[in-house]
Design a protein around this motif. Structure first.
Motif, short mmCIF file in Angstrom:
data_model
loop_
_atom_site.label_atom_id
_atom_site.label_comp_id
_atom_site.label_asym_id
_atom_site.label_seq_id
_atom_site.Cartn_x
_atom_site.Cartn_y
_atom_site.Cartn_z
N THR A 39 0.86 -1.18 0.00
CA THR A 39 0.00 0.00 0.00
C THR A 39 0.89 1.23 0.00
O THR A 39 1.74 1.39 0.89
N TRP A 74 -0.88 6.52 -12.77
CA TRP A 74 -0.25 5.22 -13.01
C TRP A 74 0.61 5.25 -14.26
O TRP A 74 0.33 5.99 -15.21
N VAL A 93 -6.82 -0.47 -13.54
CA VAL A 93 -7.15 0.27 -12.32
C VAL A 93 -8.53 -0.16 -11.87
O VAL A 93 -9.51 -0.02 -12.61
N ASN A 94 -8.61 -0.75 -10.69
CA ASN A 94 -9.86 -1.29 -10.17
C ASN A 94 -10.50 -2.24 -11.18
O ASN A 94 -11.73 -2.27 -11.36
N GLY A 95 -9.66 -3.03 -11.84
CA GLY A 95 -10.14 -4.05 -12.77
C GLY A 95 -10.43 -3.57 -14.18
O GLY A 95 -10.77 -4.38 -15.06
N LEU A 141 -5.40 8.68 -9.32
CA LEU A 141 -5.61 7.62 -8.33
C LEU A 141 -6.05 8.22 -7.00
O LEU A 141 -5.54 9.26 -6.56
N GLY A 147 -7.70 3.84 -1.83
CA GLY A 147 -8.48 2.62 -2.04
C GLY A 147 -8.38 2.06 -3.43
O GLY A 147 -8.77 0.90 -3.66
N ASP A 148 -7.88 2.83 -4.39
CA ASP A 148 -7.73 2.31 -5.75
C ASP A 148 -6.67 1.22 -5.79
O ASP A 148 -5.67 1.26 -5.05
N VAL A 149 -6.87 0.25 -6.68
CA VAL A 149 -5.94 -0.85 -6.86
C VAL A 149 -5.44 -0.86 -8.29
O VAL A 149 -6.23 -0.86 -9.24
N ASP A 161 -3.18 -2.90 -11.05
CA ASP A 161 -2.55 -4.15 -11.44
C ASP A 161 -1.83 -3.96 -12.77
O ASP A 161 -2.43 -3.48 -13.73
N ARG A 189 0.72 -5.77 -8.10
CA ARG A 189 -0.46 -5.10 -7.55
C ARG A 189 -0.04 -4.03 -6.55
O ARG A 189 0.81 -4.26 -5.69
N THR A 205 -1.90 -0.95 -3.97
CA THR A 205 -3.08 -0.28 -3.43
C THR A 205 -2.69 1.12 -2.99
O THR A 205 -1.62 1.32 -2.39
#
Length: 324
Positions: free
Chosen positions: A129, A141, A220-222, A274, A277-279, A281, A291, A293
């Protein structure tokens, strides 16, 4: 060979990945009965004191150990991974090395490779994180492929550059867009604390195909934000190493991040940055997924993955020959 480093209690443990299990390098090297003097106390030292011929024996040794008792070794998903090389001497990143990225930014393609540094305090590992400094309000990103140097390299030709590479990993070139004030601010916008997540593993070149067409993508968030390949590079990996080594000696463990693809948040309409809480990958074919966070802003000092230890120490008795 896939190499990782993780926190085992209070100290860093370099390992080799076998079927998602982590075998300590020192155990694998001891079992391999190598005739050379190998330092397996870190991934960087292993690269500095071995060659490709040794890697085959070390990998086979680790495979035998894990096969004999898989439960004796932790799974890769059960540990806190650090960057594969937590203590590089240098982290060099290419800017504007994608034809399509230059087009989306609206700048001409550079005539020569353009590099900027990141610092050990920028590094963090897979599943970490990142807590940006309060001054960073527009964090973006940038998914990138990074190569790790495996042998001392000075004045290396592009034709021989791949001989000096140990392997490939993944780096997220997190960028503080709100701090951009021109070329003089590049280090501030790019090299902040935690702004270089790296991992999950260092994958040696023998496990990968053609590096000139290696595919990777950023989600980003899938949601896919970047999707392309190294075929869009302006300067290939070989040219980058040749350019740097004209004046700078590259040593084992040094990281060179090759630049990002189009699709960054800065150039979207409307712009996207971003938030907590954003993820993020970053997936690279044959390498894996990194990954990250995004956490809350923090004023706490970031000491880097080496937890305040010196980022590197002197490496002695290192051959200047390329990896064979």
């Amino acid at each position: 060979m896939r190499l990782t480093t993780y926190m085992d209690g209070t100290h860093e443990l370099p390992t080799i990945v076998v079927e998602e299990r982590l075998c300590p390098l020192e155990i694998a090297v001891d079992r391999a009965n190598l005739t050379t003097d190998v330092d397996a106390t870190s991934v960087r030292r292993l690269l500095a004191t071995t060659g490709k011929a040794d890697w085959e024996y070390i990998t086979r040794s680790a495979e035998q150990l894990v096969a004999a008792d898989p439960k004796a070794f932790p799974g890769i998903d059960s540990v806190a991974l650090l960057p594969p090389v937590p203590d590089p001497q240098k982290i060099l990143c290419l800017a504007l090395n994608s034809k399509a990225h230059c087009q989306e930014v609206g700048v001409p393609q550079p005539a020569i490779p353009w590099f900027f540094p990141k610092w050990p305090t920028s590094l963090t590992g897979h599943r970490a994180t990142v807590h940006p400094a309060p001054a960073v309000t527009q964090l973006d990103w940038e998914g990138e492929i990074a190569v790790v140097i495996g042998a001392n390299a000075k004045c290396v030709s592009a034709e021989r550059a791949l001989e000096y590479i140990a392997g490939v990993t993944i780096l997220n070139d997190l960028s503080a867009r709100n701090l951009i004030r021109g070329i003089e601010t590049i280090a501030v916008t790019k090299a902040g604390d935690g702004q270089a997540p790296c991992g999950p593993a260092l994958v040696t070149l023998d496990e990968l195909g053609d590096l000139s067409e290696l595919r990777y993508r950023t989600l980003v968030n899938g949601v896919i934000k970047q999707d392309g390949s190294t075929a869009d590079y302006i300067f290939g990996i070989e040219e980058a190493i040749a350019s740097i080594s004209r004046v700078i000696t590259l040593i084992p463990g040094d990281i060179i991040s090759m630049g990002t693809l189009p699709g960054v948040g800065l150039c979207r309409s409307p712009q996207e940055f971003l938030n907590e809480g954003d993820v993020v990958d970053i997936e690279v074919d044959g390498v894996g997924t990194l990954r990250t966070t995004i956490g809350s802003p923090s004023t706490a000092p970031q000491l880097g993955p080496a937890a305040g230890a010196p980022c590197y120490d002197a490496v002695t008795d290192v051959s200047h020959a390329p990896i064979r």
